[in-house]
Each structure stands twice: as C-alpha cells, then as structure tokens.
Design an enzyme around this catalytic site. Structure first.
Site, short mmCIF file in Angstrom:
data_model
loop_
_atom_site.label_atom_id
_atom_site.label_comp_id
_atom_site.label_asym_id
_atom_site.label_seq_id
_atom_site.Cartn_x
_atom_site.Cartn_y
_atom_site.Cartn_z
N SER A 67 0.78 -1.23 0.00
CA SER A 67 0.00 0.00 0.00
C SER A 67 0.81 1.28 0.00
O SER A 67 0.24 2.37 -0.09
CB SER A 67 -0.98 0.00 1.18
OG SER A 67 -2.08 -0.84 0.89
N LYS A 205 3.27 6.61 4.61
CA LYS A 205 2.30 5.58 4.23
C LYS A 205 2.86 4.21 4.60
O LYS A 205 4.01 3.90 4.34
CB LYS A 205 2.02 5.62 2.72
CG LYS A 205 0.94 4.64 2.29
CD LYS A 205 -0.42 5.08 2.79
CE LYS A 205 -1.48 4.00 2.60
NZ LYS A 205 -1.40 2.94 3.64
N THR A 206 1.99 3.41 5.22
CA THR A 206 2.34 2.03 5.53
C THR A 206 2.03 1.14 4.33
O THR A 206 1.29 1.52 3.42
CB THR A 206 1.53 1.52 6.73
OG1 THR A 206 0.12 1.71 6.45
CG2 THR A 206 1.91 2.24 8.01
N GLY A 207 2.57 -0.06 4.37
CA GLY A 207 2.27 -1.08 3.36
C GLY A 207 2.48 -2.45 3.97
O GLY A 207 3.36 -2.63 4.81
#
Length: 262
Positions: A67, A205-207
């Site tokens: 993500s 942003k995380t993923g």
C-alpha cells in the site's frame, strides 16, 4: 565465501566521505522488536545531506510496494481524471472486508488513511495495465511492472521497489519534481499527513504484502526534510505490523528527526 552482516552506512555526500559503519547503533532497534529488515534515512536538514542505511544488501533488493504504492497510484488517478479531488465519493460496494474502516464510502483522503485497497482496484481497472505501465516507467518506479496473474498488482503481482528507490521517489514528490501537475502533488502530500506539530510535519504511508511490511515517508522541519523507508519481514502477520512505525520512530528520535517521547 564472506558473510556480510547488516550494518549502517553513514555518508555525507556534500563532503564526499564515508564515516565508519555504526551497525550496532541501529541494529538494537530491530533487535528490540525482534524484526529483520532494512531502513534507509536521508537527512537533508541544515543544507547538508546525510544518508544512513541499515542492512545495505536488503535496502537494494526490490519488494512488492504493497500500500505504499497508493502514493504514486493517487497521482496516476488524478492525472488520468479518474478522481477530481479529495472530496469525490466512492460508494462502498457492500462487500464486507476484514478491516471495518474499509466497509464504508471512501474519498481519496480516507482511502489513503484507511488503506482501502478496493478504491485503488477501481483505479487499476480503469487505467488498465498498459497505461499503468507507462506511468510507472515515466516516474522510474522500481521495476515498473504492473503485470499480475491475479489480485492487485502492487500486492500480488510483479511490481517491486527497493528501499533506496522509495527514497528517490519520495524526494522527487517532496520537491514537486514528478511529471504531474504541482497541485496534484501538493494534494497527495496533504493526504499523506500522519501527524503534525508546530515545527514539524510527518507524511508517510504504511504497506503490508503479507510476508513483509513497509513504512515510508518523511518528516518536514524548518531546516529541511528527513526521508525514511523501512522494510521488515512479518512472519507473525498482523501481530508484527506495529513494529514498522515503532522501529522508524525510535530511529528518527535517535537522530532528533522526531521529538523524544515525554
């Protein structure tokens, strides 16, 4: 055969010199959370440029962006006219997913914050593989390969990017130097805001791909930005996800890139 252990490489490019490695200094943060991975930090405060790398070998390896890809994907969608602004509503399709914030109408801001994959699946379908590939090549994003046999190509497909390449992309976005309208770049940066205080703003942003997780972004200070890209293994699945931010925050605090916890 020589065995290369994870280490931190510290360099000051403006002075074209390399300071001795400090592996023990940042290894302790990964050990603290029982995590295996890498982090790249680019500190551009006070008109200097310092780069730290923990686990250089892994920092050069490409992994599914998961993500974190919502950052460039949002730019593609805006540029292609698939979304007009952060207020446009995408009606929930009624499919109940495992994460409750996904089960509601979304706009661009909430889709980024909640990491609502289904919204970006809509963008992917509307863009198509060829146009997505063209965008990816245009910004030199990792291997620029949107091919997938099934599922979202940034999670289940061939698309992959390294921690170093994440930093390069983020720096271009920070400077509004990507090949997109400045207003679109400014909007994406706005919806990336995670936390802010009087003197600093954290955009990130995380993923999570399932086997590995990311946290990428930067902290803006009056003296300049500090970029970061962390990638760790997640053998315990969701139980490991908190480690992404925990490790990065500890490391950023250690170099005064985030305020220490009181």
């Amino acid at each position: 055969m020589a065995i290369m252990l994870p280490s931190i490489v510290f360099s000051t490019f403006s002075q074209a010199q390399t300071v001795p490695t400090q592996g023990a200094e940042w290894a302790k943060y990964f050990k603290k959370y029982d995590a295996k991975g890498t982090i790249v930090v680019l500190d551009k405060r006070a008109q200097q440029e310092k780069t730290w790398v923990y686990n250089q070998n892994r920092a050069q390896q490409r992994y599914s962006p998961a993500s974190t890809y919502k950052i460039p994907h949002s730019l593609f969608a805006l540029d292609a006219g698939l979304v007009n602004d952060e207020f446009q509503v995408f009606p929930w399709d009624g499919v109940k997913r495992g994460y409750s914030p996904h089960n509601q109408d979304q706009n661009l801001r909430s889709a980024m914050r909640n990491s609502a994959v289904w919204v970006y699946d809509i963008f992917a379908e509307q863009l198509g593989e060829k146009k997505a590939g063209n965008y990816l090549k245009k910004i030199a994003y990792g291997n620029a390969d949107p091919v997938t046999a099934d599922g979202s190509y940034w999670i289940d497909g061939k698309l992959a990017i390294s921690a170093h390449e994440q930093i390069e992309f983020l720096e271009q976005l920070y400077k509004n130097e990507l090949p997109f309208k400045v207003e679109h770049q400014l909007l994406v940066k706005d919806i990336m805001v995670v936390e802010a205080q009087k003197e600093w703003i954290l955009r990130a942003k995380t993923g999570w791909q399932g086997k590995h997780g990311w946290w990428v972004g930067w902290v803006e200070w009056p003296t300049g930005p500090v970029f970061f890209a962390l990638n760790i293994d997640t053998p315990e699945g969701m139980k490991d996800l908190y480690k992404r931010q925990a490790i990065v925050r500890d490391i950023l605090m250690s170099i005064d890139a985030l305020p220490s916890k009181k």
